[in-house]
Design a protein around this motif. Structure first.
Motif, mmCIF file in Angstrom:
data_model
loop_
_atom_site.group_PDB
_atom_site.id
_atom_site.type_symbol
_atom_site.label_atom_id
_atom_site.label_comp_id
_atom_site.label_asym_id
_atom_site.label_seq_id
_atom_site.Cartn_x
_atom_site.Cartn_y
_atom_site.Cartn_z
ATOM 1 N N GLU A 277 9.112 -39.039 -11.722
ATOM 2 C CA GLU A 277 10.268 -38.851 -12.596
ATOM 3 C C GLU A 277 10.758 -37.407 -12.646
ATOM 4 O O GLU A 277 11.973 -37.165 -12.550
ATOM 5 C CB GLU A 277 9.950 -39.354 -14.005
ATOM 6 C CG GLU A 277 11.107 -39.167 -14.978
ATOM 7 C CD GLU A 277 10.759 -39.559 -16.393
ATOM 8 O OE1 GLU A 277 11.332 -38.962 -17.324
ATOM 9 O OE2 GLU A 277 9.892 -40.446 -16.583
ATOM 10 N N PRO A 278 9.895 -36.393 -12.788
ATOM 11 C CA PRO A 278 10.398 -35.010 -12.830
ATOM 12 C C PRO A 278 11.194 -34.638 -11.582
ATOM 13 O O PRO A 278 12.198 -33.929 -11.667
ATOM 14 C CB PRO A 278 9.124 -34.171 -12.954
ATOM 15 C CG PRO A 278 8.138 -35.085 -13.599
ATOM 16 C CD PRO A 278 8.426 -36.431 -13.043
ATOM 17 N N ALA A 279 10.761 -35.131 -10.418
ATOM 18 C CA ALA A 279 11.481 -34.823 -9.183
ATOM 19 C C ALA A 279 12.851 -35.496 -9.173
ATOM 20 O O ALA A 279 13.841 -34.906 -8.702
ATOM 21 C CB ALA A 279 10.661 -35.255 -7.974
ATOM 22 N N LEU A 280 12.922 -36.702 -9.698
ATOM 23 C CA LEU A 280 14.219 -37.381 -9.765
ATOM 24 C C LEU A 280 15.153 -36.693 -10.753
ATOM 25 O O LEU A 280 16.363 -36.576 -10.519
ATOM 26 C CB LEU A 280 14.026 -38.848 -10.152
ATOM 27 C CG LEU A 280 13.354 -39.745 -9.110
ATOM 28 C CD1 LEU A 280 13.207 -41.171 -9.650
ATOM 29 C CD2 LEU A 280 14.140 -39.761 -7.805
ATOM 30 N N LEU A 281 14.596 -36.222 -11.879
ATOM 31 C CA LEU A 281 15.417 -35.483 -12.840
ATOM 32 C C LEU A 281 15.916 -34.179 -12.234
ATOM 33 O O LEU A 281 17.066 -33.767 -12.464
ATOM 34 C CB LEU A 281 14.605 -35.206 -14.106
ATOM 35 C CG LEU A 281 14.303 -36.432 -14.984
ATOM 36 C CD1 LEU A 281 13.310 -36.069 -16.074
ATOM 37 C CD2 LEU A 281 15.592 -36.987 -15.588
ATOM 38 N N THR A 282 15.079 -33.541 -11.441
ATOM 39 C CA THR A 282 15.516 -32.320 -10.749
ATOM 40 C C THR A 282 16.611 -32.636 -9.747
ATOM 41 O O THR A 282 17.594 -31.896 -9.615
ATOM 42 C CB THR A 282 14.327 -31.655 -10.038
ATOM 43 O OG1 THR A 282 13.326 -31.324 -11.006
ATOM 44 C CG2 THR A 282 14.765 -30.404 -9.298
ATOM 45 N N ALA A 283 16.448 -33.742 -9.021
ATOM 46 C CA ALA A 283 17.471 -34.153 -8.055
ATOM 47 C C ALA A 283 18.797 -34.432 -8.751
ATOM 48 O O ALA A 283 19.873 -34.154 -8.204
ATOM 49 C CB ALA A 283 16.996 -35.383 -7.289
ATOM 50 N N ALA A 284 18.735 -34.970 -9.972
ATOM 51 C CA ALA A 284 19.962 -35.254 -10.715
ATOM 52 C C ALA A 284 20.740 -33.981 -11.037
ATOM 53 O O ALA A 284 21.959 -34.019 -11.224
ATOM 54 C CB ALA A 284 19.634 -36.007 -12.001
ATOM 55 N N GLU A 285 20.031 -32.862 -11.098
ATOM 56 C CA GLU A 285 20.700 -31.583 -11.356
ATOM 57 C C GLU A 285 21.513 -31.096 -10.165
ATOM 58 O O GLU A 285 22.354 -30.217 -10.294
ATOM 59 C CB GLU A 285 19.646 -30.518 -11.709
ATOM 60 C CG GLU A 285 18.844 -30.778 -12.965
ATOM 61 C CD GLU A 285 19.614 -30.383 -14.224
ATOM 62 O OE1 GLU A 285 20.740 -29.851 -14.085
ATOM 63 O OE2 GLU A 285 19.086 -30.623 -15.316
ATOM 64 N N THR A 286 21.249 -31.650 -8.984
ATOM 65 C CA THR A 286 21.865 -31.131 -7.758
ATOM 66 C C THR A 286 23.096 -31.917 -7.319
ATOM 67 O O THR A 286 23.619 -31.675 -6.234
ATOM 68 C CB THR A 286 20.847 -31.136 -6.607
ATOM 69 O OG1 THR A 286 20.546 -32.489 -6.234
ATOM 70 C CG2 THR A 286 19.559 -30.429 -7.015
ATOM 71 N N ILE A 287 23.536 -32.861 -8.139
ATOM 72 C CA ILE A 287 24.673 -33.695 -7.744
ATOM 73 C C ILE A 287 25.936 -32.842 -7.690
ATOM 74 O O ILE A 287 26.285 -32.144 -8.641
ATOM 75 C CB ILE A 287 24.852 -34.864 -8.721
ATOM 76 C CG1 ILE A 287 23.616 -35.776 -8.677
ATOM 77 C CG2 ILE A 287 26.107 -35.663 -8.395
ATOM 78 C CD1 ILE A 287 23.609 -36.845 -9.740
ATOM 79 N N ARG A 288 26.612 -32.899 -6.556
ATOM 80 C CA ARG A 288 27.817 -32.100 -6.321
ATOM 81 C C ARG A 288 28.861 -32.971 -5.609
ATOM 82 O O ARG A 288 28.525 -33.983 -4.983
ATOM 83 C CB ARG A 288 27.493 -30.895 -5.440
ATOM 84 C CG ARG A 288 26.460 -29.945 -6.003
ATOM 85 C CD ARG A 288 27.005 -29.140 -7.184
ATOM 86 N NE ARG A 288 26.014 -28.150 -7.632
ATOM 87 C CZ ARG A 288 25.065 -28.379 -8.508
ATOM 88 N NH1 ARG A 288 24.946 -29.589 -9.041
ATOM 89 N NH2 ARG A 288 24.224 -27.424 -8.867
ATOM 90 N N PRO A 289 30.124 -32.551 -5.639
ATOM 91 C CA PRO A 289 31.151 -33.267 -4.855
ATOM 92 C C PRO A 289 30.819 -33.212 -3.367
ATOM 93 O O PRO A 289 30.263 -32.231 -2.866
ATOM 94 C CB PRO A 289 32.432 -32.492 -5.167
ATOM 95 C CG PRO A 289 32.182 -31.821 -6.481
ATOM 96 C CD PRO A 289 30.707 -31.482 -6.480
ATOM 97 N N THR A 290 31.135 -34.272 -2.671
ATOM 98 C CA THR A 290 30.961 -34.318 -1.226
ATOM 99 C C THR A 290 32.248 -34.838 -0.609
ATOM 100 O O THR A 290 33.172 -35.255 -1.320
ATOM 101 C CB THR A 290 29.762 -35.209 -0.838
ATOM 102 O OG1 THR A 290 29.508 -35.075 0.551
ATOM 103 C CG2 THR A 290 30.024 -36.666 -1.171
ATOM 104 N N SER A 291 32.330 -34.820 0.694
ATOM 105 C CA SER A 291 33.558 -35.245 1.366
ATOM 106 C C SER A 291 33.388 -36.640 1.949
ATOM 107 O O SER A 291 32.276 -37.086 2.263
ATOM 108 C CB SER A 291 33.920 -34.269 2.483
ATOM 109 O OG SER A 291 32.988 -34.340 3.547
ATOM 110 N N ALA A 292 34.521 -37.328 2.106
ATOM 111 C CA ALA A 292 34.491 -38.653 2.715
ATOM 112 C C ALA A 292 34.007 -38.579 4.155
ATOM 113 O O ALA A 292 33.313 -39.476 4.640
ATOM 114 C CB ALA A 292 35.887 -39.275 2.658
ATOM 115 N N GLU A 293 34.352 -37.502 4.834
ATOM 116 C CA GLU A 293 33.923 -37.350 6.233
ATOM 117 C C GLU A 293 32.409 -37.215 6.336
ATOM 118 O O GLU A 293 31.781 -37.755 7.256
ATOM 119 C CB GLU A 293 34.597 -36.133 6.866
ATOM 120 C CG GLU A 293 36.075 -36.320 7.197
ATOM 121 C CD GLU A 293 36.972 -36.348 5.968
ATOM 122 O OE1 GLU A 293 36.521 -35.882 4.889
ATOM 123 O OE2 GLU A 293 38.112 -36.827 6.075
ATOM 124 N N THR A 294 31.803 -36.487 5.380
ATOM 125 C CA THR A 294 30.350 -36.337 5.388
ATOM 126 C C THR A 294 29.658 -37.678 5.207
ATOM 127 O O THR A 294 28.684 -37.995 5.908
ATOM 128 C CB THR A 294 29.909 -35.372 4.277
ATOM 129 O OG1 THR A 294 30.463 -34.079 4.533
ATOM 130 C CG2 THR A 294 28.396 -35.255 4.213
#
Length: 303
Positions: A277-294
């Motif tokens: 769970e702590p790793a998933l909560l940390t991952a949730a902090e890294t959510i950023r916009p991405t591109s459709a091409e990516t």
């Protein structure tokens, strides 16, 4: 010009039959069914209908026109299917892709009738048939770029915010092709795997990310009724609990954990069988916009 016009009529007849065969065929799922000219019925229609109508219209050299036109029709059909989109990318009726067959048959028989008319010079005949061949050849290197372009447009049309986490030690391994205009809720499905372990033990080493519209539910509601809710059965009471900052965590069988959060206008569900769970909560902090091409580059075709 009379021969060219008759050739066009032959092409329209062949293309109409092929379009009907396409509309009546089973949807293609990547493994079975009919896709484009890859069927016995499509091939027979090109030769038999083409020969019958060409003879009926009394084209000069009709056997040669019928044979050349059928070959050109099948080759052009295959080439156009290489750059045509899946119907689910744009949400239109699959029967409309029958236009690919109509166009290829019209062009194939028209050019064949024009090139084989008795008044044509051999240079003109070679040039016209060479132009058809060039289209077929150019479609091969354009297939993958066209597929990626259609996929990117589909992600944009889906109506789900284009966001993704940047998870330490993991890379984006795969994205599922979006379905635009379908009956189900539009979602973006992503899979992350540990760097260097992409091919070991399948996806259980990774993190699955499900991106939905933020208006779909609160994080608490999403935790209570997660995406793929039928796979989250439990026995000993409600499995959800509040984590941090309006984030909720859910526990399932065999160490399965999911974290729910809102970010970038999206409702995001991160889950795994092998990440705490702590790793998933940390991952949730890294959510950023991405591109459709990516995202499009990570959609692997079904073989």
């Amino acid at each position: 010009m009379r021969e060219t016009g008759r050739g066009a009529l032959v092409g329209l007849a062949v293309g109409a039959v092929q379009a009907v065969l396409w509309a009546a065929s089973a949807p293609w799922d990547g493994h079975s069914g009919v896709r484009g000219p890859h069927s016995l019925g499509m091939t027979l229609a090109a030769f038999l209908i083409g020969s019958g109508v060409a003879a009926l219209l009394r084209l000069r050299r009709w056997p040669l026109v019928a044979f050349t036109g059928a070959i050109a029709t099948l080759a052009l059909g295959k080439a156009l299917w290489m750059i045509a989109p899946e119907t689910t990318f744009y949400g239109f009726d699959r029967a409309l892709l029958g236009g690919v067959h109509l166009l290829s048959a019209l062009a194939g028989f028209t050019v064949a009738a024009w090139a084989l008319a008795t008044t044509r010079r051999w240079q003109s005949r070679i040039a016209s048939l060479g132009a058809l061949a060039a289209v077929c050849v150019l479609a091969v290197p354009l297939e993958e770029p066209a597929r990626h372009w259609h996929l990117a447009r589909a992600f944009e049309l889906l109506g789900v915010p284009l966001v993704a986490p940047d998870i330490a030690g993991h890379g984006l391994y795969a994205a599922e092709a979006p379905v635009v205009g379908g009956a189900n809720e539009p979602v973006i499905l992503l899979e992350y795997r540990r760097v260097g372990a992409e091919t070991v033990s399948g996806s259980r080493l990774g993190i699955q990310v499900i991106v939905r519209r933020a208006s779909t539910a609160t994080t608490a509601e999403a935790c209570a009724t997660p995406y793929y809710a039928e796979s989250w059965e439990y026995e000993n009471g409600p499995p959800c609990r509040a984590a941090t900052r309006d984030r909720w965590a859910r526990y399932g069988w065999e160490g399965r954990i999911a974290v729910f959060t809102h970010s970038g206008g999206a409702l995001v569900q991160l889950e795994s069988h092998g990440v705490e769970e702590p790793a998933l909560l940390t991952a949730a902090e890294t959510i950023r916009p991405t591109s459709a091409e990516t995202l499009a580059k990570q959609v692997h075709p079904v073989r």
